[in-house]
Scaffold this motif. Structure first.
Motif, short mmCIF file in Angstrom:
data_model
loop_
_atom_site.label_atom_id
_atom_site.label_comp_id
_atom_site.label_asym_id
_atom_site.label_seq_id
_atom_site.Cartn_x
_atom_site.Cartn_y
_atom_site.Cartn_z
N THR A 32 -14.77 -17.30 -24.41
CA THR A 32 -14.86 -17.25 -25.87
C THR A 32 -14.49 -18.58 -26.53
OG1 THR A 32 -12.67 -16.21 -25.96
CG2 THR A 32 -14.59 -14.75 -26.11
N HIS A 33 -14.20 -19.60 -25.75
CA HIS A 33 -14.08 -20.94 -26.33
C HIS A 33 -15.44 -21.44 -26.80
CE1 HIS A 33 -10.14 -21.24 -24.09
NE2 HIS A 33 -9.82 -21.57 -25.32
N ALA A 34 -16.51 -20.96 -26.18
CA ALA A 34 -17.86 -21.28 -26.62
C ALA A 34 -18.15 -20.45 -27.88
CB ALA A 34 -18.88 -20.98 -25.52
N PRO A 35 -18.61 -21.07 -28.95
CA PRO A 35 -18.79 -20.36 -30.22
C PRO A 35 -19.66 -19.11 -30.13
CG PRO A 35 -18.98 -22.71 -30.57
CD PRO A 35 -18.90 -22.50 -29.09
N PHE A 36 -20.74 -19.15 -29.37
CA PHE A 36 -21.61 -17.98 -29.26
C PHE A 36 -20.84 -16.79 -28.68
CE2 PHE A 36 -24.29 -15.28 -26.60
CZ PHE A 36 -25.15 -14.78 -27.56
N PHE A 37 -20.08 -17.02 -27.63
CA PHE A 37 -19.35 -15.93 -26.98
C PHE A 37 -18.18 -15.46 -27.83
CE2 PHE A 37 -21.45 -17.90 -23.25
CZ PHE A 37 -22.27 -16.83 -22.96
#
Length: 133
Positions: A32-37
């Motif tokens: 969830t560090h990736a914006p989409f996730f």
């Protein structure tokens, strides 16, 4: 040292749902560090659980191991769960400015990620990544 799920015998006694929740708790904090996730996790908890259980897996690396090389087709996004990696690619800005060949070096720490484009397109790596620690 990390403990693998296969090494803990009582985990096989968990219900399917509890096992899926455990896997989700393992991967979600990092991906969830990736914006989409991050958005997906906040909008649809069930889909995030399914994703964590079907589209993720651990790949252990030793210091110096190649994670991917320039020119290889990406198999997915790389999330660094622990340790660190180094991503190197040609420094395109320096090349445009007429500089000789140089590489831009990007450290990727635990919680970081690389090759997000592989989620959206048929991606070929333009740099290389090695395990650092």
């Amino acid at each position: 040292q990390e403990v693998r799920h296969a090494d803990v015998s009582f985990l096989s006694m968990l219900s399917t749902q509890l096992h899926m929740e455990l896997v989700q708790e393992t991967y979600q904090p990092t991906i969830t560090h990736a914006p989409f996730f991050h958005r997906l996790a906040s909008d649809n908890h069930e889909t995030m659980r399914e994703l964590c259980n079907t589209a993720t897996h651990r790949v252990p690396y030793s210091v110096g191991d190649t994670i991917f090389s320039r020119g290889q087709h990406a198999k997915g996004t790389i999330f660094v769960l622990s340790g660190a990696a180094t991503y190197k690619r040609r420094d395109l800005q320096a090349m445009v400015q007429g500089a000789p060949f140089t590489e831009a070096v990007h450290p990727v720490k635990a919680g970081g990620y690389a090759s997000e484009a592989a989620l959206w397109t048929n991606w070929v790596h333009v740099g290389h990544m090695h395990a650092k620690q």
